[in-house]
Design a protein around this motif. Structure first.
Motif, PDB file in Angstrom:
ATOM      1  N   PHE A  73       0.828  -1.201   0.000  1.00 49.28           N
ATOM      2  CA  PHE A  73       0.000   0.000   0.000  1.00 49.28           C
ATOM      3  C   PHE A  73       0.868   1.260   0.000  1.00 49.28           C
ATOM      4  O   PHE A  73       0.614   2.207  -0.755  1.00 49.28           O
ATOM      5  N   ALA A  74       1.918   1.282   0.828  1.00 49.26           N
ATOM      6  CA  ALA A  74       2.802   2.448   0.903  1.00 49.26           C
ATOM      7  C   ALA A  74       3.512   2.679  -0.426  1.00 49.26           C
ATOM      8  O   ALA A  74       3.621   3.826  -0.893  1.00 49.26           O
ATOM      9  N   PHE A  77       0.981   4.062  -2.840  1.00 47.14           N
ATOM     10  CA  PHE A  77       0.667   5.446  -2.505  1.00 47.14           C
ATOM     11  C   PHE A  77       1.783   6.378  -2.981  1.00 47.14           C
ATOM     12  O   PHE A  77       1.527   7.420  -3.591  1.00 47.14           O
ATOM     13  N   MET A  78       3.040   5.989  -2.739  1.00 47.84           N
ATOM     14  CA  MET A  78       4.149   6.821  -3.172  1.00 47.84           C
ATOM     15  C   MET A  78       4.231   6.897  -4.686  1.00 47.84           C
ATOM     16  O   MET A  78       4.524   7.941  -5.253  1.00 47.84           O
ATOM     17  N   GLY A  80       1.707   6.651  -6.725  1.00 46.04           N
ATOM     18  CA  GLY A  80       0.590   7.471  -7.185  1.00 46.04           C
ATOM     19  C   GLY A  80       0.823   8.950  -6.961  1.00 46.04           C
ATOM     20  O   GLY A  80       0.336   9.786  -7.721  1.00 46.04           O
ATOM     21  N   ARG A  81       1.580   9.287  -5.922  1.00 42.11           N
ATOM     22  CA  ARG A  81       1.860  10.696  -5.615  1.00 42.11           C
ATOM     23  C   ARG A  81       3.030  11.244  -6.421  1.00 42.11           C
ATOM     24  O   ARG A  81       3.197  12.441  -6.535  1.00 42.11           O
TER      25      ARG A  81
END
Length: 83
Positions: A73-74, A77-78, A80-81
């Protein structure tokens, strides 16, 4: 189910293979030329460590599923950002 004799024979073969791997290299075997003095046993030790590490990485998602999911997940998330 194997018999005791079959198991003893297999144990003998495994001990023979282990002794061959642990034996120092022959004098007439070509060396890698770096002069570092690496022995066959040292090279096998490194190979065993890498194999152990790869096995641990393969088992990690099964042993620590929650931690693995949080890590995925992390990373997602990274990614995607990021731009």
């Amino acid at each position: 189910m194997p018999t005791k004799a079959e198991l003893e024979e297999e144990l003998k073969e495994l001990r023979k293979l282990l002794a061959e791997k642990a034996a120092p290299p022959e004098e007439n075997e070509p060396s890698d030329g770096d002069g570092s003095g690496d022995t066959l046993l040292g090279k096998l030790s490194i190979e065993d460590e890498v194999t152990s590490l790869l096995n641990d990485l393969d088992d990690f998602p099964h042993k620590s599923a929650l931690l693995f999911a949080l890590g995925v997940f992390a990373l997602g998330f990274m990614a995607g950002r990021g731009k």
